[in-house]
Design a protein around this motif. Structure first.
Motif: not given
Length: 353
Positions: A62-69, A170-171, A196-206
């Motif tokens: 959803x982070x990628x989707x919302x950002x690209x939209x 650039x995303x 212009x944007x970066x998304x990262x996951x809290x629920x993987x290695x973190x």
């Protein structure tokens, strides 16, 4: 029997500190912007990435989707790697929900977009109304299907320059960008520079149980929040999620090096098994890609038999297997995984000979 879970780092469980923080988090209604714990996480995330603002999301997809939209108008195009998660594993949501075309672009063996392929993705005549215009170029760091090779500032510079030259956003799909930063020994903000944007996951290695974060300008994040609401991602007392994310950013980043070391041990062990092919040189973060070579057993057969013996592996496509190390995998688990794979391959090679 202890399960050695190597399918993904999404199988990480929250730490005791995370659970305590979740139970005690001050809460409010985040759709109204009034959850203090969410606001604290978003401020921390934006600061870490060198961005002005951030938005907590339920998932990386959803982070990628919302950002690209938020970036790309309907009828435009998003340029992304041919094997990227956005292209392969996110159900083409940006096309279905956003009316935006995904344009797959060839990448090198690190998952980095090739300059010549990017140039070919541009319309011959941008003024010609027959052509859909690109709006965004996406980089995945680390690239899942490329085996988690970290991309540093110098690697990303040509793509940043391409985006700037052609007035594209650039995303960065940085689901595992903290793995990249730890492996390269650079500040994570250096890997976000120029994006212009970066998304990262809290629920993987973190190791947080839920959530991803989008970072960018305040104006972009305002648009992302609107799209998040439209997609059904507006959460109420989301501080129970955000609290674990704060602990993750405070305590779990540096320990990613442990996962990287375990991945190198796993790669070394697998490389010593006749009938297994693994390129140890590319193992820089927490992923190991390998293949079954020669007669005796298929990769599907190896996955099934290893699971029976308590070692869970995943297929990465095109006959490649993936093993991902994380906080739930100890050095002893790595040794056991190597032993299980070695015994399965040896037994089937003997039977086939």
């Amino acid at each position: 029997m202890r399960i050695v879970e190597l399918r993904s780092d999404t199988f990480t469980l929250p730490t005791e500190a995370m659970l305590r923080a979740m139970a005690r988090a001050p809460l409010g209604d985040d759709v109204y912007g009034e959850d203090p714990t969410v606001r604290a996480l978003e401020e921390k995330a934006a600061g870490a990435l060198g961005m002005a603002a951030a938005c907590l999301m339920p998932s990386g997809t959803m982070a990628n989707l919302a950002t690209l939209m938020a970036h790309a108008p309907r009828g435009s195009r998003v340029l992304t790697g041919q094997d990227s998660d956005i292209q392969v594993y996110e159900a083409h949501g940006v096309s279905v929900c956003g009316g935006v075309a995904l344009e797959p672009v060839a990448t090198d063996d690190r998952g980095l977009l090739c300059g010549a392929a990017l140039e070919r993705a541009l319309p011959d005549d941008p003024a010609d109304p027959q052509f859909s215009l690109p709006a965004v170029v996406c980089v995945e760091n680390t690239a899942n299907r490329a085996g988690g090779v970290p991309l540093g500032p110098a690697d990303l510079a040509p793509v940043r320059a391409f985006a700037r030259r052609h007035h594209l956003v650039l995303h960065v799909d940085g689901a595992r960008i903290f793995n990249a930063a730890v492996a390269l020994r650079v500040d994570v903000a250096e890997l976000a520079a120029g994006a212009g944007s970066v998304q990262f996951c809290l629920s993987k290695g973190l190791s947080a149980p839920v959530g991803s974060v989008v970072t960018g300008s305040a104006e972009l994040i305002g648009r992302v929040r609107r799209v998040r609401k439209m997609l059904g991602g507006g959460m109420r007392q989301a501080g129970v999620i955000a609290a674990a994310g704060i602990v993750a950013l405070d305590t779990m980043v540096d320990r990613l090096e442990q996962d990287h070391e375990h991945a190198r041990l796993l790669a070394d062990g697998l490389a010593g098994i006749p009938g297994i092919e693994v390129d140890r040189v590319v193992v820089r973060t927490n992923m190991v890609r390998f293949r079954v070579a020669g007669p005796g057993i298929t990769h599907q057969g190896l996955i099934a038999l290893a699971a029976r013996d308590g070692v869970r592996l995943a297929e990465l496509g095109r006959g490649t297997l993936r093993a991902v190390t994380h906080r739930g995998v100890e050095a002893g688990d790595v040794a056991r995984a190597v032993s299980v794979v070695a015994e399965i391959v040896r037994a089937h090679r003997r039977a086939a000979s």
